[in-house]
Design an enzyme around this catalytic site. Structure first.
Site, PDB file in Angstrom:
ATOM      1  N   GLU A   1       0.822  -1.212   0.000  1.00 25.08           N
ATOM      2  CA  GLU A   1       0.000   0.000   0.000  1.00 25.08           C
ATOM      3  C   GLU A   1       0.856   1.262   0.000  1.00 25.08           C
ATOM      4  OE1 GLU A   1      -3.912  -1.976   2.121  1.00 25.08           O
ATOM      5  OE2 GLU A   1      -2.735  -0.531   3.264  1.00 25.08           O
TER       6      GLU A   1
ATOM      7  N   GLU B   1      -1.352 -10.081  -6.482  1.00 23.69           N
ATOM      8  CA  GLU B   1      -1.337 -10.835  -7.740  1.00 23.69           C
ATOM      9  C   GLU B   1      -0.463 -10.132  -8.776  1.00 23.69           C
ATOM     10  OE1 GLU B   1      -3.916  -9.789  -5.945  1.00 23.69           O
ATOM     11  OE2 GLU B   1      -5.675 -11.065  -6.195  1.00 23.69           O
TER      12      GLU B   1
ATOM     13  N   CYS C   1      -6.802  -7.209 -11.369  1.00 21.85           N
ATOM     14  CA  CYS C   1      -5.950  -8.398 -11.367  1.00 21.85           C
ATOM     15  C   CYS C   1      -6.517  -9.489 -12.268  1.00 21.85           C
ATOM     16  CB  CYS C   1      -5.749  -8.901  -9.943  1.00 21.85           C
ATOM     17  SG  CYS C   1      -4.639  -7.823  -9.007  1.00 21.85           S
TER      18      CYS C   1
END
Ligand SMILES: [Zn+2]
Length: 146
Positions: free
Chosen positions: A44, A55, A98
């Site tokens: 983050e 991912e 993703c």
């Protein structure tokens, strides 16, 4: 046994997640045709919008190693408790972005990708595929490629 190894690798990556804002840790592990495993975790950022998914990080690691024939991915995650451990909720599935990244990987490998989405303690595992998670997805063929 292969699936358990992949799930364990994803869970180990989740333990290293950099998720100080959401407190939601995710790990991903991809297995390639060569049999190798590449991992990633969410990372983050104070800007929030720049945060990276596990991912995407795992896929980028596979690309960086020149090993992008992905055949399976495991995704494991959960909210952190006060001691830093993970709370087992439901299986963590790839977000929309993703899924698109995984479709690209599937097309690059010339096949579908198995997806194992699990909760933090691996007591719930949803087994599916990229094509099931992203039906009618946009890919290289739509650009006249591949
Ligand atoms: Zn994502």
């Amino acid at each position: 046994m292969d699936d358990l190894d992949l799930l364990a690798a994803a869970r180990a990556a989740a333990a290293n997640a950099y998720a100080p804002y959401s407190g939601f840790a995710v790990g991903a592990a991809v297995r390639t045709r060569s049999g190798r495993i590449h991992t990633g975790t969410n990372m983050e950022n104070a800007s929030y919008g720049l945060s990276l998914c596990a991912e995407a990080a795992a896929l980028a690691c596979a690309v960086a190693e020149g090993d992008f024939q992905v055949v399976a991915i495991a995704v494991v995650g959960g909210r952190r408790d006060t001691s830093g451990g993970l709370i087992a909720g439901g299986p963590v599935t790839p977000c929309g972005r993703c899924r698109q990244l995984l479709k690209e990987a599937a097309d690059a490998a010339g096949g579908d990708i198995r997806v194992l989405a699990a909760n933090a303690d691996l007591t719930e595992v949803l087994e599916t595929t990229v094509s099931a998670l992203l039906p009618h997805g946009f890919g290289p063929k739509d650009l006249g490629l591949g």
